[in-house]
Motif scaffolding. Structure first.
Motif, short mmCIF file in Angstrom:
data_model
loop_
_atom_site.label_atom_id
_atom_site.label_comp_id
_atom_site.label_asym_id
_atom_site.label_seq_id
_atom_site.Cartn_x
_atom_site.Cartn_y
_atom_site.Cartn_z
N CYS A 192 0.83 -1.20 0.00
CA CYS A 192 0.00 0.00 0.00
C CYS A 192 0.87 1.26 0.00
N ALA A 193 0.55 2.23 -0.85
CA ALA A 193 1.33 3.47 -0.95
C ALA A 193 1.34 4.23 0.37
N TYR A 194 0.23 4.22 1.09
CA TYR A 194 0.17 4.91 2.38
C TYR A 194 1.17 4.28 3.35
N GLY A 195 1.18 2.97 3.40
CA GLY A 195 2.12 2.26 4.27
C GLY A 195 3.56 2.50 3.90
N VAL A 196 3.85 2.56 2.60
CA VAL A 196 5.20 2.82 2.12
C VAL A 196 5.63 4.24 2.46
N ALA A 197 4.77 5.20 2.19
CA ALA A 197 5.12 6.61 2.37
C ALA A 197 5.26 7.01 3.84
N HIS A 198 4.41 6.43 4.68
CA HIS A 198 4.37 6.86 6.07
C HIS A 198 4.96 5.85 7.05
N GLY A 199 5.37 4.69 6.55
CA GLY A 199 5.88 3.66 7.44
C GLY A 199 4.84 3.23 8.46
N ASP A 200 3.60 3.31 8.04
CA ASP A 200 2.47 3.05 8.93
C ASP A 200 1.73 1.80 8.45
N THR A 201 0.56 1.58 9.00
CA THR A 201 -0.24 0.43 8.61
C THR A 201 -0.74 0.60 7.17
N THR A 202 -1.12 -0.49 6.58
CA THR A 202 -1.68 -0.47 5.24
C THR A 202 -3.14 -0.03 5.30
N CYS A 203 -3.71 0.26 4.16
CA CYS A 203 -5.11 0.66 4.12
C CYS A 203 -6.03 -0.46 4.60
N SER A 204 -5.71 -1.69 4.25
CA SER A 204 -6.59 -2.78 4.69
C SER A 204 -6.58 -2.92 6.21
N ALA A 205 -5.43 -2.76 6.85
CA ALA A 205 -5.38 -2.81 8.31
C ALA A 205 -6.13 -1.63 8.91
N ALA A 206 -6.00 -0.46 8.30
CA ALA A 206 -6.72 0.72 8.78
C ALA A 206 -8.23 0.53 8.65
N VAL A 207 -8.68 -0.05 7.55
CA VAL A 207 -10.11 -0.28 7.36
C VAL A 207 -10.63 -1.24 8.41
N ARG A 208 -9.90 -2.30 8.69
CA ARG A 208 -10.34 -3.23 9.74
C ARG A 208 -10.46 -2.53 11.08
N ARG A 209 -9.49 -1.68 11.40
CA ARG A 209 -9.52 -0.96 12.67
C ARG A 209 -10.71 0.00 12.72
N ILE A 210 -10.91 0.75 11.64
CA ILE A 210 -12.00 1.73 11.59
C ILE A 210 -13.35 1.04 11.74
N VAL A 211 -13.56 -0.04 11.00
CA VAL A 211 -14.83 -0.75 11.07
C VAL A 211 -15.04 -1.36 12.46
N ALA A 212 -13.99 -1.87 13.07
CA ALA A 212 -14.12 -2.43 14.42
C ALA A 212 -14.48 -1.35 15.44
N GLN A 213 -13.92 -0.18 15.29
CA GLN A 213 -14.16 0.90 16.24
C GLN A 213 -15.47 1.64 15.99
N ARG A 214 -15.83 1.86 14.73
CA ARG A 214 -16.96 2.73 14.41
C ARG A 214 -18.15 2.02 13.80
N GLY A 215 -17.93 0.83 13.25
CA GLY A 215 -19.00 0.16 12.52
C GLY A 215 -18.94 0.53 11.05
N VAL A 216 -19.78 -0.10 10.27
CA VAL A 216 -19.74 0.10 8.82
C VAL A 216 -20.26 1.48 8.43
N VAL A 217 -21.42 1.86 8.92
CA VAL A 217 -22.03 3.12 8.50
C VAL A 217 -21.20 4.32 8.98
N ARG A 218 -20.86 4.35 10.25
CA ARG A 218 -20.08 5.48 10.77
C ARG A 218 -18.63 5.44 10.30
N GLY A 219 -18.20 4.33 9.74
CA GLY A 219 -16.84 4.21 9.25
C GLY A 219 -16.64 4.61 7.80
N VAL A 220 -17.72 4.89 7.09
CA VAL A 220 -17.62 5.20 5.66
C VAL A 220 -16.72 6.41 5.41
#
Length: 98
Positions: A27-55
C-alpha cells in the motif's frame, strides 16, 4: 461488532491473507508513512466505528493513500494500493516521465 461489521472484517481479513501476499507490492500509504496499510486501517476503523459510521474515515484513508501515491511519484517505487475491490494503481519512477 454488528453482523455487517463482522462481514466487512472477514472480507478484508480474507483479502489480507489470500490476495495481498500474492500481489507483489505494498500500500502506498504504508510505504510513504511507514504506517499500517489501508486494509489494516479499514479493519480498525470498522471495528471501532462500525460500517455506516466508518464510511467517511475509510474514504479519508483511501484519499490519504492516493495522496501518498502522488507524493511518491518521483521515487523509484511501484505498486497498487488495494482496499477490497478498490485498486489504486501507481507506478513511481516508471517510463511515463522518461
Amino acid at each position: 461488532m454488528t453482523p455487517a461489521a463482522r462481514a466487512v472484517d472477514a472480507a478484508v481479513r480474507a483479502y489480507q491473507r489470500h490476495l495481498s501476499p500474492r500481489k507483489g507490492w505494498r500500500c502506498a500509504y504504508g510505504v510513504a508513512h511507514g504506517d499500517t496499510t489501508c486494509s489494516a486501517a479499514v479493519r480498525r476503523i470498522v471495528a471501532q466505528r462500525g460500517v455506516v459510521r466508518g464510511v467517511v474515515p475509510v474514504a479519508a484513508q483511501l484519499l490519504a493513500c492516493y495522496q501518498a501515491a502522488r507524493l511518491l511519484t518521483n521515487a523509484q517505487v511501484r505498486g497498487v494500493c488495494c482496499c477490497g475491490p478498490i485498486p489504486i494503481p501507481f507506478g513511481f519512477g516508471s517510463a511515463r516521465g522518461r
